[in-house]
Design a protein around this motif. Structure first.
Motif, short mmCIF file in Angstrom:
data_model
loop_
_atom_site.label_atom_id
_atom_site.label_comp_id
_atom_site.label_asym_id
_atom_site.label_seq_id
_atom_site.Cartn_x
_atom_site.Cartn_y
_atom_site.Cartn_z
N HIS A 1 0.81 -1.21 0.00
CA HIS A 1 0.00 0.00 0.00
C HIS A 1 0.86 1.27 0.00
N THR A 2 1.95 1.24 0.75
CA THR A 2 2.80 2.44 0.83
C THR A 2 3.69 2.59 -0.40
N HIS A 3 4.00 1.46 -1.07
CA HIS A 3 4.86 1.51 -2.25
C HIS A 3 4.29 0.62 -3.36
N PRO A 4 3.10 0.94 -3.86
CA PRO A 4 2.53 0.11 -4.93
C PRO A 4 3.39 0.21 -6.19
N THR A 5 3.42 -0.89 -6.93
CA THR A 5 4.16 -0.86 -8.20
C THR A 5 3.47 0.05 -9.21
N ILE A 6 2.15 0.02 -9.18
CA ILE A 6 1.35 0.87 -10.07
C ILE A 6 0.31 1.59 -9.21
N GLY A 7 0.18 2.88 -9.42
CA GLY A 7 -0.83 3.62 -8.68
C GLY A 7 -0.23 4.52 -7.60
N GLU A 8 -1.12 5.21 -6.89
CA GLU A 8 -0.69 6.17 -5.89
C GLU A 8 -0.47 5.50 -4.54
N PRO A 9 0.60 5.87 -3.82
CA PRO A 9 0.81 5.31 -2.48
C PRO A 9 -0.24 5.83 -1.50
N GLN A 10 -0.60 4.99 -0.54
CA GLN A 10 -1.57 5.35 0.49
C GLN A 10 -0.84 5.52 1.82
N PHE A 11 -1.14 6.61 2.51
CA PHE A 11 -0.45 6.91 3.77
C PHE A 11 -1.21 6.25 4.92
N ILE A 12 -1.07 4.95 5.00
CA ILE A 12 -1.89 4.17 5.93
C ILE A 12 -1.32 4.13 7.34
N ALA A 13 -0.09 4.62 7.54
CA ALA A 13 0.44 4.65 8.90
C ALA A 13 -0.28 5.69 9.75
N LYS A 14 -0.83 6.71 9.10
CA LYS A 14 -1.50 7.79 9.86
C LYS A 14 -2.65 7.26 10.70
N PRO A 15 -3.61 6.50 10.14
CA PRO A 15 -4.70 6.01 10.99
C PRO A 15 -4.22 5.06 12.09
N VAL A 16 -3.12 4.35 11.84
CA VAL A 16 -2.59 3.46 12.88
C VAL A 16 -2.09 4.28 14.07
N VAL A 17 -1.33 5.31 13.78
CA VAL A 17 -0.82 6.17 14.86
C VAL A 17 -1.98 6.92 15.52
N ASP A 18 -3.00 7.28 14.73
CA ASP A 18 -4.19 7.92 15.31
C ASP A 18 -4.86 7.01 16.33
N LEU A 19 -4.85 5.70 16.08
CA LEU A 19 -5.43 4.76 17.04
C LEU A 19 -4.69 4.80 18.37
N LEU A 20 -3.36 4.88 18.28
CA LEU A 20 -2.53 4.83 19.49
C LEU A 20 -2.45 6.18 20.18
N PHE A 21 -2.36 7.24 19.38
CA PHE A 21 -2.24 8.60 19.92
C PHE A 21 -3.25 9.50 19.20
N PRO A 22 -4.49 9.54 19.69
CA PRO A 22 -5.47 10.43 19.06
C PRO A 22 -4.96 11.85 19.04
N PRO A 23 -5.39 12.65 18.06
CA PRO A 23 -4.92 14.04 17.98
C PRO A 23 -5.06 14.77 19.31
N GLY A 24 -3.95 15.37 19.74
CA GLY A 24 -3.94 16.08 21.02
C GLY A 24 -3.47 15.25 22.19
N ALA A 25 -3.37 13.93 22.02
CA ALA A 25 -2.94 13.06 23.12
C ALA A 25 -1.44 13.20 23.33
N PRO A 26 -0.98 13.26 24.59
CA PRO A 26 0.46 13.39 24.84
C PRO A 26 1.19 12.10 24.56
N SER A 27 2.45 12.21 24.21
CA SER A 27 3.28 11.03 24.00
C SER A 27 4.57 11.09 24.81
#
Length: 953
Positions: free
Chosen positions: A472-498
């Motif tokens: 997904h991040t490095h498809p051979t054909i097509g646009e890459p999808q930035f799928i790590a963002k929702p994963v990090v959102d699960l762990l650290f919702p916007p505004g949550a301290p780290s």
């Protein structure tokens, strides 16, 4: 002489470039703000031969590593490094760039590096360069040195291509995989720190109480039950089927006969695969008869950990992977098995080689695509299609070399995220929810993902926990999808301290006491404090590790603890030089002082160089951070120029002095400071912020100052107040913290502990260097003046037990003895249990020599110097000489054993009573237990410092 002036060699050169020493800095260090590898290299004869004097050197290097053309070096433009090579540069500098490029070949985009000569050692250079994985970074440096030597004079046993292949395979084994790396890059972009917890993909994101963990794409929030369900393909199919989701017919078998029977019942063609397999290993597709099922069963069972094999109906269609994160579809990729396309000219074997020459393909996961491997399974697959490896397929004919479309077997991916029909998206999301995975890979087989699978035919063939992201991040054909963002959102919702607030404390003397004061203040406001110090690691007032824990490893242990929401790090010189800070930045840096100690070690020969080392924590202060600096120390004052954040000064200097003028000017401009204001009633600690002045506390009312006589603890209290104030702590909380912090053994073990043994005042302290003895001697003068009236016959004797570590310079030891001679009537010199390379009696002899030399000069207070090497024996000897009313100062190595001995002395006279001022009778001071504990302390400290343990007697 400049490189261009060097003579060209007239004959062959014997290359002897070698690595003398290597270090890994895991945080800010004296060379870089970022983690770095530090190699000390010796050029040997190559010191006389820079790159321009060696025929063909640059051309041969570029032939092997053409991407060096992109290095700008100090020129700052593409090709700058090549210009330096042709003009002439030393080969240590070449090794730096080669090490960086080798890491780039492994997929690590690193550009930071520098090479500097070792002062006073011609031909030796400090080579510093960045790294992403320390094992790969060190291997890159070692291979770089070997390559440079080979380019000077080729060696028969060195094959660079083979060595590079081996290096890349090592990098692939030890470096982060593409999925983990995608998550880490997203975390880094959000300023979320991470700590690698093992050599694989087990990583902690965040610090302390805010920490979350990942292993590849499995997270702290991934349900173990959901992983078990996804790992059982039969259970998954039944669960999804019971919810009305499309799944193939299937059954689980353990025998070949059972597989054949199930295949007949389901109807050919079928799929045979291991029940608990992954990555497409052991999967047999489109099996048309019993013989094919039997052959596939053997392969599947070999890949099954439990010996169970799934036989299911074969669904015709394309292979799609739907990535579901947090119950929402984030990306869809169509997976195409490893294959080649015929051109009517080349054989299949040649076509594979051409395909593998694609720069996007590498070994394992090092690049976005994996090279196609021609093994027995691939040859068999080619034969199934009617070809051999030497066959020349017609133009446009696809020849598959694998059954499944896994990227790890050389397959390619096509992004189809925005092509999927909404019904199919809903099915995939429902499947992830039913299994219970927060991050799930749903494998669809369907004619076209753009059409509803319930109408066109198709099914979910698998639900995967920890799905890979590379397709997904490095498809051979097509646009890459930035799928790590929702994963990090699960762990650290916007505004949550780290991050947890980090206060780093360093200095020659006083850093341990200051650290303890800060931790005590913050504990009073409800924080769960993790603290490192020379005594150990303390988590929420519980000593969890007993050792010298002032290094970077200890700092990481604190930041990994899930209870910690505030960290106080005592940072020692040795840890900085050895491994750096161990973390990326500190919110507050406190520097108590810088004096001549530990000089002559690890290349630090002057007090100015020592100040540069300690300034690393000031450089680690971010723009919104604060440095609390001792304005009375000129070396510490200079550190203000290295701080990106604000400055809070602290000073015991009198009003009207030059230091106070500096502070006054600082405060007029809105700055903050902690100062001492003398009054008729005593000295008052005052916090100044701009034009405001806020009284904090009288010094004589702070227990740690022993009535205001311990001026060094007055300064330590001011530094602690400055750190707490910088973090927004209220005045009342700071005042309360300082008023309740004492030098009792239980709050400050081994630091100014005052004990009464039969009316003999005994002070147990850690003083071990000349600057510390100078301020301790000043305290002794002040304290003795107040106690002289209670001495027997009106006269008070002062007896001191002193020592220092064996790794100090001879002159430093003599100076310690000379200073002590000015303040004590009798000196007893002992030795530490760990001699640190000295012979027994050598250290004590030098200290005694310094004391006697001072006595010979005249004017010294001391009248007698004795040597008793063993610490416990020395304590007994000192106490035997003391009379009621005397003052005894014990500068100790193992404070626990000494306190145990003092306790035993008290109990001998009055068994069962409590006569000392500091918790006499406590079971923690059992002599037998503490003597063993003291020995263990020495061993643990040696391990933390990277030094050898003391030899057994």
């Amino acid at each position: 002489m400049a490189p261009t002036e060097r003579p060209t060699p007239s004959g062959p050169i014997a290359p002897d470039l070698r690595i003398v020493e290597s270090r890994v800095y895991r945080g800010g260090n004296i060379w870089s703000y970022e983690p770095a590898i530090h190699l000390v290299v010796d050029l040997g004869v190559l010191e006389d031969y820079p790159s321009d004097t060696i025929d063909g050197f640059t051309d041969r290097l570029l032939e092997l590593l053409p991407a060096l053309e992109n290095h700008g070096c100090s020129r700052g433009v593409k090709g700058g490094f090549i210009e330096r090579l042709r003009e002439g540069t030393w080969l240590g500098h070449v090794a730096e760039h080669v090490a960086l490029q080798l890491q780039q070949e492994a997929g690590h985009d690193l550009r930071r590096g520098k090479t500097r000569g070792v002062k006073g050692q011609p031909g030796r250079y400090n080579v510093i360069y960045g790294y992403q994985d320390e094992g790969v970074g060190l291997a890159a440096g070692q291979l770089a040195v070997r390559l440079v030597n080979d380019l000077v004079a080729p060696a028969e046993d060195f094959d660079f291509e083979a060595e590079l292949e081996s290096f890349l395979r090592r990098a692939e084994r030890t470096a982060f995989g593409p999925s983990t790396l995608a998550i880490l890059e997203e975390a880094i972009s959000r300023d979320i720190p991470y700590i690698r917890l093992n050599s694989a993909s087990f990583v902690q994101l965040g610090q302390g109480v805010h920490a979350q963990r990942i292993r590849a794409t499995m997270t702290s929030k991934t349900s173990a039950l959901a992983v078990d369900i996804a790992g059982d393909k039969d259970l998954t199919a039944k669960l999804l089927g019971s919810a009305g989701l499309p799944v193939p017919k299937q059954d689980v078998v353990r025998t070949e006969a059972g597989a054949v029977q199930v295949a007949r019942e389901i109807g050919h063609p079928v799929v045979v695969k291991p029940l608990d397999g992954n990555h497409g290993r052991g999967v047999g597709l489109n099996l048309m008869d019993d013989d094919a099922v039997r052959a596939a069963f053997a392969l599947a069972k070999a890949e099954s950990r439990g010996g169970y094999v799934v036989v299911e109906s074969f669904i015709t269609g394309r292979d799609y992977r739907c990535l579901i994160v947090g119950g929402r579809m984030q990306a869809i990729a169509e997976r195409v098995p490893a294959h080649v396309i015929g051109d009517g000219e080349h054989t299949i074997e040649e076509l594979v080689a051409i395909t593998n020459s694609d720069p996007r393909r590498g070994v394992g996961h090092e690049k976005v695509l994996t090279k196609i491997k021609v093994d027995e399974a691939a040859i068999e697959r080619v034969r199934d299609q009617g070809f051999e490896l030497d066959s020349v397929p017609d133009k446009g004919i696809m020849v598959k070399l694998a059954l499944t479309g896994n990227m790890s077997t050389g397959g390619i991916s096509i992004d189809r995220t925005f092509d999927a029909h909404p019904d199919n998206v809903e099915i995939a999301e429902e499947a992830a929810r039913l299994v219970g995975l927060d991050v799930a890979g749903i494998d669809f087989i369907a004619p076209d993902i753009a059409s509803p699978v319930r109408e066109t035919g198709g099914a979910i063939c698998e639900v995967n926990a920890a799905p890979g992201f590379r397709m997904h991040t490095h498809p051979t054909i097509g646009e890459p999808q930035f799928i790590a963002k929702p994963v990090v959102d699960l762990l650290f919702p916007p505004g949550a301290p780290s991050r947890v607030p980090i206060v780093a404390v360093t200095g020659t003397n006083g850093k341990t006491t200051t650290s303890r004061m800060i931790a005590h203040i913050m504990k009073g406001v409800g924080r769960k404090v993790g603290m490192t110090s020379t005594d150990g690691i303390v988590i929420d007032e519980r000593l969890v590790v007993k050792a010298d824990a002032s290094g970077p490893k200890s700092a990481r242990m604190v930041l990994q603890n899930p209870r910690v929401d505030f960290a106080v790090m005592e940072v020692a010189r040795g840890g900085i030089l050895r491994e750096g800070l161990g973390y990326d930045r500190n919110d507050v840096a406190v520097v108590t002082n810088v004096a001549a100690d530990h000089l002559g070690m690890r290349g630090i020969d002057t007090v100015e160089q020592l100040a540069d080392v300690k300034a690393v924590i000031v450089e680690a202060v971010p723009r919104n951070g604060v440095a609390v600096l001792n304005a009375d120390d000129p070396l510490v004052r200079r550190m203000r120029r290295r701080c990106s954040g604000d400055i809070v000064w602290f000073s015991i200097a009198a009003p009207g002095s030059r230091v106070r003028e500096l502070i006054d000017d600082h405060c007029r401009r809105g700055g903050r400071a902690i100062v001492l204001e003398p009054t008729d009633r005593g000295d008052m600690i005052v916090i100044r912020h701009g034009r405001r002045s806020m009284q904090l506390a009288w010094t004589h009312l702070l227990p740690a100052t022993l009535g205001g006589t311990a001026m060094f603890n007055v300064a330590n209290a001011m530094a602690a107040a400055g750190a707490a104030f910088a973090l927004g702590t209220g005045l009342h909380e700071i005042r309360q913290g300082l008023r309740t912090f004492s030098t009792s053994y239980y709050l400050s073990p081994g630091r100014m502990n005052l004990v009464d043994v039969h009316n003999v005042e005994v002070i147990v302290d850690y003083c071990h260097n000349a600057p510390g003895m100078r301020v301790l001697g000043d305290f002794v003068e002040r304290y003795a003046a107040h106690k002289a009236r209670s001495a027997e016959l009106g006269k008070m004797s002062r007896i001191g037990m002193i020592a220092t570590a064996g790794d100090r310079r001879d002159d430093d030891m003599r100076e310690l003895g000379a200073i002590a001679a000015d303040h004590f009537d009798v000196l007893v010199v002992r030795e530490d249990a760990r001699l640190r390379g000295r012979k027994s009696g050598e250290t004590s002899g030098l200290i005694a020599e310094g004391a006697r030399a001072r006595m010979a000069e005249g004017g010294a207070r001391c009248r007698q110097v004795e040597i008793v090497l063993d610490e416990t024996a020395a304590v007994r000897h000192v106490m035997a000489r003391a009379n009621p009313g005397d003052l005894v100062v014990l500068c100790v190595d193992s404070h626990a054993a000494v306190m145990s001995e003092l306790e035993a002395m008290t109990q001998q006279a009055q068994p069962g009573t409590h006569t000392t001022r500091d918790g006499v009778g406590d079971p923690d001071l059992d002599p037998n237990a503490l003597s063993e504990r003291a020995r263990q302390e020495g061993d643990d400290a040696a391990a933390d410092l990277g030094e050898p343990k003391p030899a057994e007697a």
